[in-house]
Scaffold this active site. Structure first.
Site, PDB file in Angstrom:
ATOM      1  N   ASP A  12       0.890  -1.162   0.000  1.00  0.00           N
ATOM      2  CA  ASP A  12       0.000   0.000   0.000  1.00  0.00           C
ATOM      3  C   ASP A  12       0.927   1.210   0.000  1.00  0.00           C
ATOM      4  OD1 ASP A  12      -2.089   1.804   0.231  1.00  0.00           O
ATOM      5  OD2 ASP A  12      -2.294   1.533   2.390  1.00  0.00           O
ATOM      6  N   GLU A  72      -1.347  -1.522  -4.570  1.00  0.00           N
ATOM      7  CA  GLU A  72      -2.603  -0.780  -4.688  1.00  0.00           C
ATOM      8  C   GLU A  72      -2.366   0.430  -5.573  1.00  0.00           C
ATOM      9  OE1 GLU A  72      -5.813   1.658  -1.961  1.00  0.00           O
ATOM     10  OE2 GLU A  72      -4.777  -0.055  -1.085  1.00  0.00           O
ATOM     11  N   ASP A 145      -2.705   0.870   7.093  1.00  0.00           N
ATOM     12  CA  ASP A 145      -1.903   0.743   5.867  1.00  0.00           C
ATOM     13  C   ASP A 145      -1.360  -0.682   5.749  1.00  0.00           C
ATOM     14  OD1 ASP A 145      -1.421   3.845   5.060  1.00  0.00           O
ATOM     15  OD2 ASP A 145      -1.366   3.575   7.229  1.00  0.00           O
TER      16      ASP A 145
END
Length: 195
Positions: A12, A72, A145
């Site tokens: 992420d 992501e 996260d």
């Protein structure tokens, strides 16, 4: 030949906090290997943050030897400078994966939520609860996260499995007819055909 267990690294990307998560897939079993965050907020220089992301990616890949890296994709925001910095962070992570000869696949946030929870508009808490259920662990993360990164890795596993199923050649009626036709039989067995 595919290694078992197969390790997937989920990322992420962020300019202040980068989440990472690794899962191990062994046949029908999926387990959490590691998750955490890289704190970048203390570094004022953006280039220094990018270097830290690269070094962390290198360390994770050397330590765990993942088979794939899933990242992501940034969602579209109004602040152009923030989006530019986020894109650079993502690019550094992708470059690190490429240096190790690993495919780096991007997934939109909505796709990740859909894959993990069945709902594209799920909250971070709902994603986390589903991860706890799927991967069977209790600990609570300090940062979402990290859980987002685990969700990215799990999404990649589900998508890879889905692609495997859909690309495996199935014998369709047309394919069966072609291989089982009289013309194919005659061509394969000329001595058995009477004229």
């Amino acid at each position: 030949m595919q290694q078992h267990p197969r390790i997937i690294l989920g990322i992420d990307p962020g300019t202040l906090v980068m989440g990472y998560g690794l899962i191990a897939v062994d046949k029908n079993s999926i387990s959490l290997v590691e998750m955490g965050v890289l704190q970048l907020a203390k570094k004022q220089d953006h280039a220094e943050r990018l270097e830290l992301i690269f070094r962390k990616m290198e360390m994770l890949m050397r330590t765990h030897n993942p088979a794939a890296v899933a990242i992501e994709a940034p969602f579209f925001g109004k602040n152009v400078q923030s989006m530019l910095k986020l894109g650079r962070a993502q690019g550094v992570a992708i470059a690190a994966a490429m240096m190790h000869g690993l495919p780096a696949v991007e997934y939109a946030p909505r796709k990740i939520k859909q894959s993990v929870t069945g709902r594209g508009n799920a909250t971070k808490e709902q994603v986390w609860q589903m991860l706890q259920h799927t991967l069977r662990f209790e600990e609570d993360p300090r940062f979402m996260d990290a859980t987002d990164a685990v969700a990215v890795a799990l999404c990649h596993h589900y998508q890879s499995r889905l692609e495997q199923v859909t690309t495996t050649p199935a014998k369709t009626p047309a394919a069966r007819k072609k291989t089982g036709s009289w013309a194919a039989f005659a061509a394969a067995n000329p001595g058995r055909v009477k004229k």
